[in-house]
Design an enzyme around this catalytic site. Structure first.
Site, mmCIF file in Angstrom:
data_model
loop_
_atom_site.group_PDB
_atom_site.id
_atom_site.type_symbol
_atom_site.label_atom_id
_atom_site.label_comp_id
_atom_site.label_asym_id
_atom_site.label_seq_id
_atom_site.Cartn_x
_atom_site.Cartn_y
_atom_site.Cartn_z
ATOM 1 N N LYS A 157 7.661 4.888 2.945
ATOM 2 C CA LYS A 157 6.810 3.835 2.374
ATOM 3 C C LYS A 157 7.333 3.287 1.039
ATOM 4 O O LYS A 157 7.096 2.124 0.719
ATOM 5 C CB LYS A 157 5.380 4.344 2.195
ATOM 6 C CG LYS A 157 4.617 4.459 3.505
ATOM 7 C CD LYS A 157 3.181 4.858 3.254
ATOM 8 C CE LYS A 157 2.369 4.731 4.528
ATOM 9 N NZ LYS A 157 0.955 5.041 4.312
ATOM 10 N N ASP B 4 -3.066 -0.306 3.634
ATOM 11 C CA ASP B 4 -3.781 0.971 3.486
ATOM 12 C C ASP B 4 -5.052 0.839 2.637
ATOM 13 O O ASP B 4 -6.103 1.364 2.999
ATOM 14 C CB ASP B 4 -2.868 2.031 2.852
ATOM 15 C CG ASP B 4 -1.877 2.611 3.849
ATOM 16 O OD1 ASP B 4 -2.165 2.571 5.065
ATOM 17 O OD2 ASP B 4 -0.818 3.099 3.413
#
Ligand code: ATR
Length: 272
Positions: free
Chosen positions: A69, A105
């Site tokens: 990420k 997210d």
């Protein structure tokens, strides 16, 4: 599902296949909507080469998970606002050869929370100051939540609080803040298997006006959520976050709002 020369490939970059139920979910919705896309997970060893593959193979988009990420960022052309402020990417869109990183997210987490409670003007205690906390704080702030970040390492809480201009402190502040709090979010790893008999919050501090959310997904019902249920709190499970961050990604992949029910069914999750 018909695969032909027009089929758009959506990849998923991670270091293990097992963590993702998402490909079942996406393919179910592509099929349901008659969209010519296919979603395939890739086990990536070298993220630089992974990104080169997106370019060379003309992959339409990829979902990104642990451990890439952050390390993927330097190989991309651009970041959108969410990815920029979070400092991590969970989705890459190939826009005619330009690779743009995004992050769903935080917004996904807030959508999960909003299934159970309003966020605007609510007093929110966020436990933890790691990557998961960082994804959530900006979206919580955007929704008008009144945030306090508490973390074992106080300096980390302070640093993150500076980014969103909110209160912070150590975990010892929890007892005095709990009685007036509306929402409690655990974004630490406490309670995760194999230590699933642990909770970061003493059950005695919980009260039935609270909505309690846990980002720990294994076990699905953590000790914190079990205690919260027994106290009469509203509860938000980590798999609702997973669902909603996926719904938001789907919109980025296709420009179409998917049926949340079909995605839920494919993931086999409920909101209870
Ligand atoms: P993630 O990216 O999943 O958020 P992380 O960046 O390693 O993972 O962050 C883990 C978080 O859980 C941190 O806030 C960590 O607190 P510290 O900053 O003090 O390390 C918190 N955490 C992990 N184990 C903990 C424990 N036993 N007690 C309290 N907090 C804990």
């Amino acid at each position: 599902m018909k695969i032909n020369g027009e089929t758009k490939l959506i990849g998923f970059f991670g270091s293990t296949f097992r963590t993702s139920k998402m490909y079942t979910m996406y393919n179910a919705v592509f099929e349901n909507l008659g969209l010519n896309y296919i979603y395939v997970p890739f086990m990536v060893e070298d993220i630089k080469k992974g990104v080169e593959a997106i370019r060379n193979l003309g992959i339409h988009a990829v979902g990104v998970t642990i451990p890439f990420k952050i390390s993927i960022i330097e190989h991309l052309d651009e970041l959108d606002e969410d990815a920029k402020r979070i400092g991590a990417v969970n989705v890459v869109i190939n826009n005619n050869g330009k690779l743009i990183g995004g992050n769903t997210d935080g917004k996904g987490g807030v959508k999960a929370l909003k299934e159970k409670t309003e966020v605007k003007n609510k007093k929110i205690i966020l436990l933890g100051a790691g990557g998961a906390a960082r994804a959530l704080v900006f979206a919580l702030k955007d929704e008008g939540g009144k945030l306090t970040i508490l973390n074992r390492t106080v300096s980390e809480a302070k640093e993150l609080a500076k980014a969103v201009d909110c209160q912070s402190g150590g975990l010892e502040k929890l007892p005095e803040l709990m009685s007036t709090a509306d929402i409690l979010i655990n974004s630490t790893s406490v309670g995760m298997t194999p230590k699933n008999n642990q909770s970061i919050v003493d059950k005695k501090l919980l009260h039935n006006k609270l909505t309690v959310m846990d980002i720990v997904s294994n076990p699905r019902e953590t000790k914190l959520l079990r205690d919260a249920k027994a106290t009469g709190c509203q509860t938000v499970f980590a798999d609702r976050m997973l669902l909603w961050q996926g719904v938001l990604k789907f919109e980025m992949y296709t420009g179409i709002k998917p049926s949340v029910e079909i995605m839920e069914k494919a993931l086999q999750i409920t909101s209870h």
